[in-house]
Design an enzyme around this catalytic site. Structure first.
Site, short mmCIF file in Angstrom:
data_model
loop_
_atom_site.label_atom_id
_atom_site.label_comp_id
_atom_site.label_asym_id
_atom_site.label_seq_id
_atom_site.Cartn_x
_atom_site.Cartn_y
_atom_site.Cartn_z
N GLU A 464 0.87 -1.18 0.00
CA GLU A 464 0.00 0.00 0.00
C GLU A 464 0.91 1.23 0.00
O GLU A 464 1.64 1.45 0.97
CB GLU A 464 -0.88 -0.05 1.26
CG GLU A 464 -1.96 1.00 1.35
CD GLU A 464 -2.79 0.85 2.66
OE1 GLU A 464 -2.23 0.38 3.68
OE2 GLU A 464 -3.97 1.22 2.64
N VAL A 465 0.90 1.95 -1.09
CA VAL A 465 1.71 3.18 -1.17
C VAL A 465 0.82 4.35 -0.75
O VAL A 465 -0.31 4.48 -1.26
CB VAL A 465 2.26 3.39 -2.60
CG1 VAL A 465 2.82 4.80 -2.77
CG2 VAL A 465 3.33 2.35 -2.91
#
Ligand code: NAD
Length: 727
Positions: A464-465
């Protein structure tokens, strides 16, 4: 344009090179099938041809399988059954050609590709790590549909077949040879020569085709004995049901079809394979799993930003701050992809532990023979340990994985920025702390973002950026591209407490805590959620994650969302009693040597508000409370613009927090149940438990309009959080 090229050598061996134009890999779509039919005709009629070799023109891939897009477009079971039957007939033609055909395999040979190889008379594969064989159909809710369920058992026996078909796992070259799936393993440089030579030997009768069974006597005797076979099949069915809780029909169908072939002969086996394949293609489970397949494929092509995306910057050198559990995992996966890593911690012992943990990851690959001893040594030399910032001056990316504490993280960021090059990207692996708060300490907030990996890093597929309004586009696309290089499925979310995955998981876990406050039994609650399809129950997960960690998350989210996210008393009290979960050998479950596996620690009930007196709740009530809390929060994340799309929310929940894949994800789940019905259920719960279940406004709007999150299920859709949402 043809999907293959043909060269007939002077010795009469035809070299067929499959190379589907415009595709990165060969898939068995309509064009290939039509070309194959014509090719088999041509080979039959050309009397100069004595044997053939089937190889691929694609680098590192032989045939990757069926055309999933074609399958997804099928609307009726009858059409799908026909497709299967046609595939079976085509491969029957291949199998019964008047000449020997040798499959010369380098790279992925999967699904329909492996079925094609099985219809050849002889199989040679390369000893390259990219060469894998398998039947991944069950992962799409399907079974092999072009004879695989019948030919594989005949070649490798019942047990080895079940091991492959029921799990979808890949088989590597050494194992493939050991179980008799292939005849030879060779170096890629000699694959074609050996294959052509074998085709000639087979044509001249100097070598026997591999269709004669190569299995051991024990396997042979077992397979031919209906009682022994019955025992194996029964055990496999029990294991499958225990693993899938009955949610996945494909492996059970595979068992039936394999049994049908043994019990009633090939014709019946093939017939049943096509019939069951047809049913499965249009089943809801296959639809959801296919959705996830396409969604993750789309994400592979998504640069992570809307509109024009700049080229990502190269990441050849990486610094990792914190050599703990996560830092060591990140360092290991980075090295596995050839990145040079500096792993920093505060003292030598911690650095040593981190390096040892990274080495364990490489060692696992070595033990499984996925890498050689030389590669193992190279990998070790890619990760260097340090207690200061030496070597930081030329890294491209720095990932911080120190303690989950804002002050510590800000301090570490300030120090690191003085040592890093001015253009280096700085990512935090925090699971909860808003990135904006960290970036407040930065001199260059446009280069700061979150890269939230999941534990254990080498195994978990999601990254998850997290981007803040100040994060630059160049930093975002670089982090996304690097995450993909590490083999992760990457979603980009906007900043906020708990981002997407931690926030939705926390609401779910918190509701589990409220169930305990209300007197639910720990084991019954966990069993209900496992039955719903989660990999582990929420209370067991709390023990695994650590109650202290969960407590910190609850604090951050409680501060951010106020009385919409109150804390459950049960969790507070158990944590206050000093229980931290598995790592402290004391939590909700027992961890002492005498404990049975998964045994609840009865003494923990004394700490809970209603004590040892437990109430009985129906499983569906517990499931409803926890799941609706989660999906409602997912919708809030979409409407607040944390998520870029429902697709990202579905993939994030399934790959990151264990939302059941056969439901497709929270948004697919809402689409299946219907927004109006979800709102009705939420309102019912909201009346009993004020504020925790108030429906997300977007959900209410959708209930009203009848819109859906995913267009293919109905008329309206909500494609992106950045578009107006009044539909
Ligand atoms: P950990 O306690 O195993 O490791 C933290 C490491 O950071 C320790 O080795 C510690 O010595 C080191 N450290 C502390 N201060 C430092 C400093 N100033 N400079 C260098 N090193 C320093 O913790 P972890 O589980 O690896 O978690 C690290 C981060 O990853 C946290 O932010 C956590 O929220 C996040 N995270 C953890 C998980 C998980 O499941 N454990 C999952 C996702 C994200």
């Amino acid at each position: 344009m043809s999907t293959y090229s043909l060269e007939i050598r002077p010795d009469g061996i035809a070299i067929v090179t499959l190379d589907v134009p415009g595709e990165a890999v060969n898939v068995l779509g309509r064009a290939v099938r039509e070309d194959f039919a014509a090719l088999f005709e041509l080979l039959t009629n050309d009397q100069s041809v004595r044997g053939a070799v089937l190889r691929s023109g694609k680098p590192d891939s032989w045939i990757a399988g069926a055309d999933v897009g074609e399958l997804a477009g099928i609307r009726t079971a009858t059409d799908a059954e026909r497709l299967s039957r046609d595939g079976q007939l085509l491969l029957e033609k291949l199998e019964s050609l008047r000449m020997p055909v040798v499959a010369a395999i380098h790279g992925a040979c999967l699904g329909g590709g492996l079925e094609t190889a099985l219809a050849c008379g002889y199989r040679i594969i390369t000893d390259h790590p990219k060469t894998i064989l398998g039947f991944p159909e069950v992962q799409l809710g399907l079974i092999p549909g072009a004879g695989g369920t019948q030919r594989l058992p005949q070649l490798v026996g019942l047990r080895a077949s079940l091991d492959m078909i029921l799990t979808g796992k890949n088989v590597y070259p050494r194992k493939a040879l050991a179980i008799g799936l292939v005849d030879e393993v060779v170096h890629p440089s000699i694959l074609l020569d050996i294959a052509a030579a074998r085709a000639l030997e087979l044509a001249e009768g100097k070598r026997a085709s591999s269709s004669t069974r190569r299995r051991g006597i024990a396997d042979f005797a077992l397979d031919e004995n209906p009682i022994g076979r019955g025992v194996v099949l029964k055990k496999a069915r029990e294991q499958t049901l225990a693993r899938t809780h009955g949610h996945y029909p494909a492996p059970l169908a595979a068992l039936d079809v394999i049994a049908a072939g043994y019990d009633q002969g090939d014709d019946h086996g093939f017939h049943e394979e096509a019939r069951r394949f047809g049913e499965l293609v249009v089943s809801p489970v296959a639809r959801e799993l296919t959705f996830l397949f396409f969604a993750s494929n789309e994400l592979k092509k998504d640069p992570g930003v809307d509109g024009d995306a700049p080229e990502p910057l190269p990441v050849d050198k990486l610094a990792v701050l914190g050599a703990g559990f996560m830092g060591a995992g990140i360092a290991a996966v980075a090295a596995l992809k050839g990145t040079l890593v500096r792993l920093k911690d505060t003292d030598a012992a911690q650095v040593g532990r981190g390096l040892a943990a990274a080495r364990d990851v490489f060692n696992e690959r070595l033990q499984k023979r996925h890498i050689t001893k030389n590669e193992f040594d190279d990998l070790r030399s890619l990760v260097g340990g340090t207690m200061d910032y030496s070597g930081f001056a030329n890294v491209d990316l720095c990932i911080e994985a120190v303690f989950e504490d804002l002050a510590v993280k800000q301090q570490v960021l300030r120090e690191a920025e003085t040592a890093l090059p001015s253009d280096a990207i700085y990512a935090s692996n925090t699971s909860t702390i808003p990135i904006g708060q960290l970036a407040a300490a930065s001199q260059r907030p446009e280069q700061v973002l979150g890269m939230h990996f999941f534990s254990p890093v080498p195994k978990m597929p999601l990254l998850e950026v997290i981007v803040t309004p100040r994060t630059g586009v160049a930093a975002t696309v670089t982090a996304v591209a690097y995450g993909k290089k590490l083999g992760k499925t990457v979603i980009v979310v906007n900043d906020g407490p708990g981002f997407y995955t931690t926030r939705t998981l926390a609401v779910y876990m918190n509701e589990a805590g409220f169930m305990l406050d209300d007197g639910a039994d720990i084991a019954a609650l966990d069993a209900a959620m496992v039955d719903f399809g989660f990999p582990v129950g929420p209370i067991q997960l709390l023990d695994e994650v650590g109650l202290d960690v969960a407590g910190k998350v609850a604090t951050v989210l409680g501060e951010a969302f106020g009385d919409r996210m109150p804390r459950s008393r049960s969790l507070e009290k158990v944590l206050a009693a000093g229980r931290t979960g598995r790592k402290g050998k004391s939590g909700f479950y027992r961890y002492d040597p005498k404990a049975k596996k998964g045994e609840v620690d009865q003494s923990v009930y004394e700490l809970l508000p209603t004590g040892a007196q437990r109430a009985t709740y129906p499983a569906d009530e517990m499931q409803r409370r926890l799941v609706l809390a989660l999906v409602n929060e997912a919708v809030r994340c979409l409407e607040e613009g944390i998520l870029r799309s429902p697709r990202d929310g579905d993939v994030g929940a399934v790959f990151g927090i264990g939302f059941p894949p056969f439901h497709g994800g929270p948004f697919r789940y809402i689409d299946a149940v219907g927004a109006a019905e979800v709102v009705r259920r939420l309102e019912e719960l909201d009346a009993r438990f004020p504020r925790r279940f108030s429906p997300a406004p977007l959900l209410e709007k959708m209930a009203h309009s009848g819109a859906r999150f995913h267009p293919e299920r109905g008329r309206g859709s909500v494609p992106s959080s950045r578009e107006p949402q009044g539909q």
